[in-house]
Design a protein around this motif. Structure first.
Motif, mmCIF file in Angstrom:
data_model
loop_
_atom_site.group_PDB
_atom_site.id
_atom_site.type_symbol
_atom_site.label_atom_id
_atom_site.label_comp_id
_atom_site.label_asym_id
_atom_site.label_seq_id
_atom_site.Cartn_x
_atom_site.Cartn_y
_atom_site.Cartn_z
ATOM 1 N N UNK A 131 0.828 -1.215 0.000
ATOM 2 C CA UNK A 131 0.000 0.000 0.000
ATOM 3 C C UNK A 131 0.857 1.258 0.000
ATOM 4 N N UNK A 132 0.324 2.358 -0.521
ATOM 5 C CA UNK A 132 1.075 3.621 -0.506
ATOM 6 C C UNK A 132 1.448 4.016 0.926
ATOM 7 N N UNK A 133 2.605 4.627 1.050
ATOM 8 C CA UNK A 133 3.087 5.084 2.343
ATOM 9 C C UNK A 133 2.836 6.592 2.442
ATOM 10 N N UNK A 134 2.055 6.984 3.437
ATOM 11 C CA UNK A 134 1.759 8.404 3.661
ATOM 12 C C UNK A 134 2.636 8.907 4.803
ATOM 13 N N UNK A 135 3.257 10.054 4.595
ATOM 14 C CA UNK A 135 4.168 10.630 5.581
ATOM 15 C C UNK A 135 3.816 12.100 5.779
ATOM 16 N N UNK A 136 3.896 12.542 7.037
ATOM 17 C CA UNK A 136 3.629 13.946 7.346
ATOM 18 C C UNK A 136 4.738 14.500 8.240
ATOM 19 N N UNK A 137 5.105 15.751 7.960
ATOM 20 C CA UNK A 137 6.076 16.449 8.804
ATOM 21 C C UNK A 137 5.528 17.841 9.131
ATOM 22 N N UNK A 138 5.791 18.289 10.352
ATOM 23 C CA UNK A 138 5.405 19.643 10.761
ATOM 24 C C UNK A 138 6.411 20.160 11.768
ATOM 25 N N UNK A 139 6.541 21.464 11.827
ATOM 26 C CA UNK A 139 7.377 22.082 12.864
ATOM 27 C C UNK A 139 6.513 22.279 14.108
ATOM 28 N N UNK A 140 6.964 21.759 15.260
ATOM 29 C CA UNK A 140 6.175 21.933 16.476
ATOM 30 C C UNK A 140 6.590 23.185 17.226
ATOM 31 N N UNK A 141 5.906 23.453 18.351
ATOM 32 C CA UNK A 141 6.113 24.709 19.070
ATOM 33 C C UNK A 141 7.527 24.836 19.628
ATOM 34 N N UNK A 142 8.171 23.721 19.900
ATOM 35 C CA UNK A 142 9.518 23.763 20.475
ATOM 36 C C UNK A 142 10.599 23.964 19.415
ATOM 37 N N UNK A 143 10.193 23.997 18.139
ATOM 38 C CA UNK A 143 11.157 24.133 17.059
ATOM 39 C C UNK A 143 11.600 22.807 16.486
ATOM 40 N N UNK A 144 11.231 21.714 17.159
ATOM 41 C CA UNK A 144 11.541 20.393 16.651
ATOM 42 C C UNK A 144 10.599 20.037 15.503
ATOM 43 N N UNK A 145 10.886 18.916 14.856
ATOM 44 C CA UNK A 145 10.055 18.437 13.755
ATOM 45 C C UNK A 145 9.212 17.268 14.239
ATOM 46 N N UNK A 146 7.912 17.366 14.036
ATOM 47 C CA UNK A 146 7.005 16.255 14.335
ATOM 48 C C UNK A 146 6.789 15.450 13.070
ATOM 49 N N UNK A 147 6.670 14.135 13.228
ATOM 50 C CA UNK A 147 6.483 13.276 12.073
ATOM 51 C C UNK A 147 5.477 12.182 12.324
ATOM 52 N N UNK A 148 4.897 11.694 11.243
ATOM 53 C CA UNK A 148 3.917 10.602 11.307
ATOM 54 C C UNK A 148 3.962 9.856 9.986
ATOM 55 N N UNK A 149 3.755 8.537 10.028
ATOM 56 C CA UNK A 149 3.639 7.766 8.796
ATOM 57 C C UNK A 149 2.551 6.715 8.944
#
Length: 445
Positions: A131-149
């Motif tokens: 199946x296709x792999x969906x990935x998300x990235x966002x900058x969080x409030x602390x300046x770090x990068x949040x991720x999800x797949x």
């Protein structure tokens, strides 16, 4: 009273239990960092990238990659740099999170700013059963990068703050901006066409490149060193800016067309440059290698313009200096005979060797004409020196005559070769010979 206290205790216990249950179901649990993806991304068919204000897809085409950019009215495809795409996928699969969080998917996405993230990726695989792999990235409030797949949908990850920028790359990062595509060592034909300038065609033979066009240079030798430098410049040429929307040049012929044939290719690698009426600082380019047009600054285009003279073999003559045994120099009313001896070159009747003769002979072989030769000289030309080069048996190998002319650019003089033509050459050799054979008594032959 005891009964009342017991009821209060029961109510507090129920409230605490309900609160704990609510906390566990509404808040994610921080767990030790785990592997981001469980498999590599070496068999990917495409990657759709949706960033802030830009969307494009990297698509595998056999061993090559292309970039498809969706515009308002159409989709444009352009070649992509395979090494950059593979590096992008490798870095994506090898990411190591700092932290990971488990919990309900919807709460995870909301709490970590991943509902509408700054970057979304959809990875399609060659094996359609995956199946296709969906990935998300966002900058969080602390300046770090949040991720999800989508492989671990009930887990969110935290990465270093540099991760978001490593993957939120513009389409231009992947685009192949090389104008030509050919193997420099396997080029066998080159053509340059200008509608209002010098045009030429050279073809490689057993003894190097020779002219096919123009007619007056047919079968004459082209300069191998000049062509090598020119081809190297073409191979390195990059666009100034790719035009990522449907576009056509303005009406009219191309101001410059360059074609290069290499290897077993029957069709050349070709580029055309067109003038832009409202932008004289740039040219509109169209290449057989690139699938989209491009802009290139006028200065860079001007450096690609080479005349037939520029790539012509301009050596005045060839000479095996090892055969030269005698040099006869007539400078004004003085005549010198110089012979090669075991210890060096010596003027007949002299007692000392003359240094620099071997260097002068080498410079004879390096003489190149600086402009087109003439059949006749102007009346302003004045004869200065005549040289004859003989072998050990007295046979003439070469005979040249030097002339000064105030109409020539500084640092040049005329030289007449045995073919009767007058060539404008550097006057350095003449000055060296004049220094070796100054005014004074000379030995006649």
């Amino acid at each position: 009273m005891r009964r009342i206290l017991f009821l209060v205790f029961i109510m507090l216990a129920a409230a605490l239990a309900g609160g704990a249950y609510w906390y566990r179901t509404s808040m994610e649990e921080q767990v030790p960092a785990s592997r981001w993806l469980s498999y590599s991304l070496d068999k990917v068919k495409s990657v759709n990238v949706q960033g802030e204000g830009e969307a494009y897809t990297l698509v595998a085409d056999g061993r090559n990659w292309e970039t498809r950019i969706t515009g308002e009215s159409s989709t444009v495809s352009a070649g992509a740099l395979g090494d950059r795409v593979r590096d992008y996928l490798n870095r994506l699969s090898e990411l190591v999170p700092l932290l990971s969080f488990e919990g309900d998917q919807s709460n995870l996405l909301k709490r970590h700013g991943l509902v509408e993230p700054g970057l979304k990726l959809v990875v399609q695989f060659r094996d359609e059963s995956i199946p296709p792999l969906h990935i998300r990235f966002a900058r969080n409030e602390s300046g770090k990068t949040s991720g999800w797949n989508s492989e671990t949908p009930d887990r969110a990850y935290e990465f270093g703050n540099e991760v978001f920028g490593q993957f939120a790359l513009p389409a231009a990062h992947f685009l192949d901006t090389k104008v030509f595509h050919f193997d420099e060592e396997r080029v066998y034909q080159v053509q340059l066409v200008q509608p209002f300038g010098s045009s030429w065609l050279v073809k490689r033979g057993t003894n190097g490149f020779t002219f096919v066009l123009p007619g007056y240079l047919k079968d004459k030798t082209a300069s191998g060193s000049e062509l090598k430098l020119y081809l190297h410049a073409l191979a390195l040429l990059r666009t100034g800016k790719l035009i990522l929307e449907p576009a056509e040049p303005e009406k009219g012929m191309a101001a410059l067309t360059i074609k290069v044939w290499a290897g077993k290719d029957k069709d050349p690698s070709m580029v055309e440059f067109f003038t832009i009426e409202d932008d004289p600082k740039h040219y509109f380019g169209r290449s057989s290698w690139l699938t989209v047009p491009f802009l290139l600054d006028a200065e860079s285009v001007s450096q690609l313009v080479k005349s037939a003279f520029d790539v012509q073999g301009r050596n005045v003559f060839t000479l095996d200096i090892g055969q030269v045994a005698v040099m006869v120099v007539v400078n004004g009313d003085r005549r010198y005979v110089v012979r090669r001896e075991n210890t060096g070159w010596r003027v007949e009747g002299g007692e000392k060797n003359i240094p620099g003769i071997d260097m002068a002979l080498w410079r004879f072989t390096e003489l190149q004409f600086e402009a087109l030769p003439l059949n006749n000289l102007a009346a302003t030309a004045v004869k200065l020196m005549h040289c004859r080069l003989l072998d050990g048996e007295g046979n003439e190998l070469k005979a040249v005559t030097f002339y000064a002319d105030p109409q020539l650019p500084p640092g040049q003089c005329w030289m007449k070769n045995g073919d009767g033509m007058y060539y404008p050459v550097s006057s350095r050799l003449l000055k060296d010979l004049q220094g070796m054979f100054p005014s004074g008594p000379g030995k006649t032959e």
